[in-house]
Design an enzyme around this catalytic site. Sequence first.
Site, short mmCIF file in Angstrom:
data_model
loop_
_atom_site.label_atom_id
_atom_site.label_comp_id
_atom_site.label_asym_id
_atom_site.label_seq_id
_atom_site.Cartn_x
_atom_site.Cartn_y
_atom_site.Cartn_z
NE ARG A 148 -33.46 59.25 -42.94
CZ ARG A 148 -34.47 59.25 -43.82
NH1 ARG A 148 -34.19 59.12 -45.09
NH2 ARG A 148 -35.71 59.34 -43.44
CG MET B 123 -35.31 62.87 -43.05
SD MET B 123 -34.96 62.98 -44.80
CE MET B 123 -33.58 64.09 -44.82
CB CYS B 124 -35.16 61.42 -37.57
SG CYS B 124 -35.96 62.82 -36.79
N GLY B 125 -32.79 60.10 -38.85
CA GLY B 125 -32.19 58.82 -39.19
C GLY B 125 -32.13 57.97 -37.94
CB THR C 16 -28.94 61.44 -37.01
OG1 THR C 16 -29.70 60.94 -38.11
CG2 THR C 16 -27.75 60.53 -36.75
#
Lengths: 299, 227
Positions: free
Chosen positions: A32, A1-3, A149
């Site tokens: 995230r 997961m990333c933001g 992120t």
Amino acid sequence: MCGIVGLFVKNPDQRASLGANLSRMLVGMTDRGPDSAGIAVYHDPSEAGWCKLTLFHPDETYAWRAMAGELAAALEEETDVSLKANHAVLAAEAEEGAVRAWLTAHHPEVRIMGYGTLMEVYKDKGKPASVVDKYGIAAMGGTHGIGHTRMATESAVTTEHSHPFTAASDMCLVHNGSLSNHNRLRLWLQRRGQVFESDNDTEVAARYFAHRLGEGASLREAMEAGLKDLDGFYTFAMGTRDGFAVLRDGIACKPAVLAETDDWVAMASEYRSLAGLPGVEDAKVWEPEPTVVYSWSLN
Amino acid sequence: MTEFDLAEAPIRELNSRLHKLPPDTNERAWRIVNPRGAHSIAVGLTLPIEVRIEGHVGYYCAGMNKEATVVIDGQCGWGLAENIMSGTVRVTGNASQGVAATGRGGLVVVEGDAGARCGVSMKGVDIVVAGSIGHMSAFMAQRGRLVVCCDAGDDLGDSIYEAVIYVGGKTGRLGADCIEKEMTAEHVADLRAPLERAGIEADPTKFRRFGSARKLYHFNVDHADSY
């Protein structure tokens, strides 16, 4: 997961606060992506005939000024360098390709994070709040910027594996998702002259878009071509010298939210990243539709 | 009216207070301010209380709702009213993906648009969307009604069981085993009920009905190549 986040400021009066708002958005995506963060800011245009490169070396005591002096002597042009922790922004009164070629030949230990006349790229391990503090992002004005992120799931937590990825002058890409045809596409791009620096799938997407832009495609056309050639899950945010674009794949299982006012347009993986933006209460807020290219241009 | 400010106290404190309410509580009306896109607001409610959230919310708002009435005066992220058992959840703006996923009962109203996978695997909930819905909605929907006043995206009702879909506008490509069915007076009456409960003004005679062709219910060796 990333933001991922992106902010494009339409109202020139609000450009001074670009960095402050972008920092707030990036910190809003900490849950995230707590492992590392990266940010690209379009600001502080180079003077005519000059270019600027953001460089990285893990050693904070690296002899940047000596290196800039060597470069000045080699190219017989002026250079300037400003230091930010383990990053340096190198300005040179030279053609950017020549500077990159000299760096690759003489200082392969230095990583080129971004290049062009506007864009600066900062990436580092650690929580987004510490990364934006370390590089003083909040104090930067500018027209637009994107950020990422990272919560690593497949490859190491290093600066090299952090987004944004740069593949052309003043162009960068952040990505939430994963591509499934990146190996074959990497070979296809290598045959067309693209040179890769990592095994990362997002770098393939960045170089794919750079390849399309290099063929003369507009930002929108490049992203529309990507819908056909990139297989996998993605929400992309891309910055170019004068543009900003967002694209989601057809399945759209990676989140995205857009918000727009007369003053700015902002994109983030989740609304909470946008909650601190000035005037967001009255912004138009919507979920970008799958396979639709959303783009904005300064011109 | 009990007011809770999410700028002053964390979401866990709010949910904990809501969960600890006794059945005979006098705190039956709640106003929640400054949600700022936070996730999991007002999840797991089990009493017939009224909760009004003023502002945009994040993921899984009002999940597993039972008995309560939750109104979100704003926009809403993924998984609104996931697995709702009963009660009513209403959002005045748009909702993102997976509205009322696996919902077993109750009513979910979206006054704007809903994103992809609306009503995925619904099992008895009624969903009324005043606007349009995204792709893959009502995937494997088993029971309940999905009412869409405007348009539905591609692959509507893929692998649907016995849920019923009513669409007022256009539909894209239908999903596997989903077909358009006749809209009789009985179905107009069946549609009128959720529209009225939702307070959404729309003429039920203008809707089309979609449901299962029931071709995927049982394994058929003659169709082995098409599975």
